[in-house]
Design a protein around this motif. Structure first.
Motif, PDB file in Angstrom:
ATOM      1  N   LYS A 146       0.069 -12.173 -11.880  1.00 44.87           N
ATOM      2  CA  LYS A 146       1.190 -12.835 -12.536  1.00 44.87           C
ATOM      3  C   LYS A 146       2.163 -13.274 -11.438  1.00 44.87           C
ATOM      4  CE  LYS A 146       1.113 -10.300 -16.917  1.00 44.87           C
ATOM      5  NZ  LYS A 146       1.858  -9.371 -17.816  1.00 44.87           N
ATOM      6  N   PRO A 147       3.047 -14.227 -11.723  1.00 39.12           N
ATOM      7  CA  PRO A 147       3.969 -14.698 -10.672  1.00 39.12           C
ATOM      8  C   PRO A 147       4.758 -13.582  -9.995  1.00 39.12           C
ATOM      9  CG  PRO A 147       4.041 -16.171 -12.550  1.00 39.12           C
ATOM     10  CD  PRO A 147       3.179 -15.010 -12.964  1.00 39.12           C
ATOM     11  N   ASN A 148       5.131 -12.558 -10.755  1.00 36.06           N
ATOM     12  CA  ASN A 148       5.898 -11.461 -10.170  1.00 36.06           C
ATOM     13  C   ASN A 148       5.047 -10.208  -9.956  1.00 36.06           C
ATOM     14  OD1 ASN A 148       5.541 -10.820 -12.845  1.00 36.06           O
ATOM     15  ND2 ASN A 148       7.611 -10.025 -13.152  1.00 36.06           N
ATOM     16  N   GLY A 149       3.734 -10.378  -9.923  1.00 33.13           N
ATOM     17  CA  GLY A 149       2.828  -9.242  -9.753  1.00 33.13           C
ATOM     18  C   GLY A 149       2.743  -8.777  -8.311  1.00 33.13           C
ATOM     19  N   GLY A 150       2.044  -7.661  -8.122  1.00 34.52           N
ATOM     20  CA  GLY A 150       1.903  -7.103  -6.778  1.00 34.52           C
ATOM     21  C   GLY A 150       0.467  -6.750  -6.461  1.00 34.52           C
ATOM     22  N   LEU A 151       0.053  -7.083  -5.247  1.00 35.29           N
ATOM     23  CA  LEU A 151      -1.274  -6.743  -4.742  1.00 35.29           C
ATOM     24  C   LEU A 151      -1.115  -5.634  -3.709  1.00 35.29           C
ATOM     25  CD1 LEU A 151      -4.283  -7.076  -4.047  1.00 35.29           C
ATOM     26  CD2 LEU A 151      -3.657  -9.101  -2.688  1.00 35.29           C
ATOM     27  N   TRP A 152      -1.576  -4.439  -4.040  1.00 34.21           N
ATOM     28  CA  TRP A 152      -1.498  -3.304  -3.121  1.00 34.21           C
ATOM     29  C   TRP A 152      -2.786  -3.213  -2.317  1.00 34.21           C
ATOM     30  CZ3 TRP A 152       2.753  -0.493  -2.110  1.00 34.21           C
ATOM     31  CH2 TRP A 152       3.788  -0.473  -3.056  1.00 34.21           C
ATOM     32  N   VAL A 153      -2.676  -3.358  -1.012  1.00 32.05           N
ATOM     33  CA  VAL A 153      -3.831  -3.210  -0.125  1.00 32.05           C
ATOM     34  C   VAL A 153      -3.834  -1.768   0.369  1.00 32.05           C
ATOM     35  CG1 VAL A 153      -4.943  -3.964   1.996  1.00 32.05           C
ATOM     36  CG2 VAL A 153      -3.752  -5.630   0.552  1.00 32.05           C
ATOM     37  N   VAL A 154      -4.852  -1.020  -0.041  1.00 34.93           N
ATOM     38  CA  VAL A 154      -4.962   0.408   0.276  1.00 34.93           C
ATOM     39  C   VAL A 154      -5.938   0.569   1.435  1.00 34.93           C
ATOM     40  CG1 VAL A 154      -5.533   2.691  -0.613  1.00 34.93           C
ATOM     41  CG2 VAL A 154      -4.514   0.970  -2.136  1.00 34.93           C
ATOM     42  N   SER A 155      -5.463   1.117   2.542  1.00 36.37           N
ATOM     43  CA  SER A 155      -6.311   1.221   3.735  1.00 36.37           C
ATOM     44  C   SER A 155      -6.087   2.551   4.447  1.00 36.37           C
ATOM     45  CB  SER A 155      -6.033   0.057   4.687  1.00 36.37           C
ATOM     46  OG  SER A 155      -4.668   0.035   5.060  1.00 36.37           O
ATOM     47  N   PRO A 156      -7.063   2.991   5.251  1.00 37.82           N
ATOM     48  CA  PRO A 156      -6.921   4.257   5.976  1.00 37.82           C
ATOM     49  C   PRO A 156      -5.755   4.195   6.953  1.00 37.82           C
ATOM     50  CG  PRO A 156      -9.202   3.533   5.961  1.00 37.82           C
ATOM     51  CD  PRO A 156      -8.388   2.388   5.464  1.00 37.82           C
ATOM     52  N   LYS A 157      -5.126   5.361   7.191  1.00 36.00           N
ATOM     53  CA  LYS A 157      -4.049   5.418   8.166  1.00 36.00           C
ATOM     54  C   LYS A 157      -4.430   6.362   9.298  1.00 36.00           C
ATOM     55  CE  LYS A 157      -1.375   8.854   5.528  1.00 36.00           C
ATOM     56  NZ  LYS A 157      -0.086   9.115   4.837  1.00 36.00           N
ATOM     57  N   GLY A 158      -3.762   6.190  10.425  1.00 38.88           N
ATOM     58  CA  GLY A 158      -4.068   7.021  11.586  1.00 38.88           C
ATOM     59  C   GLY A 158      -4.322   6.170  12.814  1.00 38.88           C
ATOM     60  N   LYS A 159      -4.318   6.803  13.981  1.00 37.21           N
ATOM     61  CA  LYS A 159      -4.438   6.068  15.242  1.00 37.21           C
ATOM     62  C   LYS A 159      -5.803   5.439  15.455  1.00 37.21           C
ATOM     63  CE  LYS A 159      -0.928   8.412  18.008  1.00 37.21           C
ATOM     64  NZ  LYS A 159      -0.665   9.163  19.254  1.00 37.21           N
ATOM     65  N   THR A 160      -6.840   6.002  14.832  1.00 34.77           N
ATOM     66  CA  THR A 160      -8.195   5.532  15.116  1.00 34.77           C
ATOM     67  C   THR A 160      -8.719   4.516  14.108  1.00 34.77           C
ATOM     68  OG1 THR A 160      -9.155   7.388  13.880  1.00 34.77           O
ATOM     69  CG2 THR A 160      -8.760   7.718  16.232  1.00 34.77           C
ATOM     70  N   VAL A 161      -7.876   4.093  13.162  1.00 35.29           N
ATOM     71  CA  VAL A 161      -8.361   3.171  12.135  1.00 35.29           C
ATOM     72  C   VAL A 161      -8.632   1.795  12.721  1.00 35.29           C
ATOM     73  CG1 VAL A 161      -7.152   4.388  10.302  1.00 35.29           C
ATOM     74  CG2 VAL A 161      -6.046   2.447  11.442  1.00 35.29           C
ATOM     75  N   VAL A 162      -9.559   1.092  12.088  1.00 29.81           N
ATOM     76  CA  VAL A 162      -9.928  -0.260  12.526  1.00 29.81           C
ATOM     77  C   VAL A 162      -8.922  -1.281  12.026  1.00 29.81           C
ATOM     78  CG1 VAL A 162     -11.685  -2.048  12.349  1.00 29.81           C
ATOM     79  CG2 VAL A 162     -12.377   0.350  12.602  1.00 29.81           C
ATOM     80  N   LEU A 163      -8.476  -1.106  10.787  1.00 35.40           N
ATOM     81  CA  LEU A 163      -7.578  -2.064  10.146  1.00 35.40           C
ATOM     82  C   LEU A 163      -6.133  -1.581  10.256  1.00 35.40           C
ATOM     83  CD1 LEU A 163      -7.526  -4.676   8.436  1.00 35.40           C
ATOM     84  CD2 LEU A 163      -7.610  -3.218   6.410  1.00 35.40           C
ATOM     85  N   LYS A 164      -5.266  -2.406  10.809  1.00 33.96           N
ATOM     86  CA  LYS A 164      -3.864  -2.040  10.996  1.00 33.96           C
ATOM     87  C   LYS A 164      -2.973  -2.830  10.036  1.00 33.96           C
ATOM     88  CE  LYS A 164      -4.615  -1.033  15.885  1.00 33.96           C
ATOM     89  NZ  LYS A 164      -4.866   0.399  15.600  1.00 33.96           N
ATOM     90  N   ASP A 165      -1.761  -2.312   9.813  1.00 36.25           N
ATOM     91  CA  ASP A 165      -0.805  -2.999   8.931  1.00 36.25           C
ATOM     92  C   ASP A 165      -0.545  -4.423   9.410  1.00 36.25           C
ATOM     93  OD1 ASP A 165      -0.552  -0.892   7.240  1.00 36.25           O
ATOM     94  OD2 ASP A 165       1.434  -0.264   7.922  1.00 36.25           O
ATOM     95  N   THR A 166      -0.481  -4.609  10.720  1.00 33.57           N
ATOM     96  CA  THR A 166      -0.217  -5.944  11.246  1.00 33.57           C
ATOM     97  C   THR A 166      -1.337  -6.919  10.904  1.00 33.57           C
ATOM     98  OG1 THR A 166      -1.124  -5.174  13.364  1.00 33.57           O
ATOM     99  CG2 THR A 166       1.276  -5.184  13.133  1.00 33.57           C
ATOM    100  N   ASP A 167      -2.570  -6.415  10.815  1.00 31.98           N
ATOM    101  CA  ASP A 167      -3.695  -7.268  10.403  1.00 31.98           C
ATOM    102  C   ASP A 167      -3.526  -7.707   8.954  1.00 31.98           C
ATOM    103  OD1 ASP A 167      -5.032  -6.907  12.883  1.00 31.98           O
ATOM    104  OD2 ASP A 167      -5.874  -5.008  12.172  1.00 31.98           O
ATOM    105  N   VAL A 168      -3.118  -6.759   8.110  1.00 32.16           N
ATOM    106  CA  VAL A 168      -2.932  -7.076   6.697  1.00 32.16           C
ATOM    107  C   VAL A 168      -1.792  -8.080   6.525  1.00 32.16           C
ATOM    108  CG1 VAL A 168      -2.433  -6.139   4.414  1.00 32.16           C
ATOM    109  CG2 VAL A 168      -3.778  -4.791   6.037  1.00 32.16           C
ATOM    110  N   MET A 169      -0.709  -7.885   7.257  1.00 35.34           N
ATOM    111  CA  MET A 169       0.437  -8.792   7.156  1.00 35.34           C
ATOM    112  C   MET A 169       0.069 -10.209   7.580  1.00 35.34           C
ATOM    113  SD  MET A 169       3.402  -6.289   8.695  1.00 35.34           S
ATOM    114  CE  MET A 169       3.764  -4.696   7.962  1.00 35.34           C
TER     115      MET A 169
END
Length: 202
Positions: A146-169
């Motif tokens: 919906k126009p005001n909806g939200g998409l939550w991207v759920v990903s592993p956290k920690g120093k060794t993860v492949v996917l970082k918040d900056t990648d998602v952004m």
């Protein structure tokens, strides 16, 4: 991620200035080699006054000098908000879950929202992403909101993860979305909320 503050912490004969994070069910402090992670359930003697948050953990007193927010943090620790509240899940919402394997969360979500496989007009989407390649679907998922909806991207956290918040952004911007909130989803995962920019909402 919840509340955060740059503060001085004293614990077990050590003292350092660093960043404190107030997560869903624990407080975390990092300052170089000095690190502290304390579940709310293991705190005793909690007090927030005079700019200090004090509690006892494993028989030793911890003092967080966080200033005017000390009382507020103490109140949040005593009565923590549930995960659904932090994720903005309200009664009767329409939600989709893709690639998030968490039975406790799915049960909680189903008690409050209508979980559907329909591909459109959704208030919320919870999307599990472990690799950069998983972010290729963000534009498609954004169109299902919906126009005001939200998409939550759920990903592993920690120093060794492949996917970082900056990648998602970065992938969000490329997909015409913007990030506006981070939540500690679980002990192992974080969730970043993406939304349609206000100027582009129909």
């Amino acid at each position: 991620m919840g509340d955060e503050a740059i503060c001085r912490v004293t614990y077990g004969g050590e003292a350092a200035e660093g960043k404190a994070l107030l997560e869903t069910n624990e407080i975390i402090f990092r300052a170089g080699e000095f690190r502290l992670k304390v579940p709310f359930s293991e705190m005793t003697g909690l007090v927030g006054e005079g700019g200090e948050l004090r509690f006892v953990y494993k028989g030793r007193e911890a003092v967080f000098q966080i200033g005017r927010d000390a009382e507020k943090w103490a109140a949040k620790i005593r009565s923590p908000r549930g995960l659904l509240e932090k994720l903005g899940v309200k009664q009767g919402m329409r939600a989709a879950v893709i690639g998030v394997d968490d039975d406790v969360f799915l049960e909680q979500l189903g008690s409050r929202a209508t979980v559907t496989d329909d591909a459109g007009d959704l208030d919320l989407i919870f999307y599990g992403a472990d690799r950069i390649e998983d972010l290729d679907r963000l534009e498609e998922l954004g169109r299902a909101l919906k126009p005001n909806g939200g998409l939550w991207v759920v990903s592993p956290k920690g120093k060794t993860v492949v996917l970082k918040d900056t990648d998602v952004m970065a992938a969000a911007r490329a997909a015409g979305l913007v990030d506006n909130k981070v939540v500690g989803f679980s002990a192992t995962h974080t969730a970043l909320r993406l939304v349609i920019p206000v100027a582009l909402r129909r």
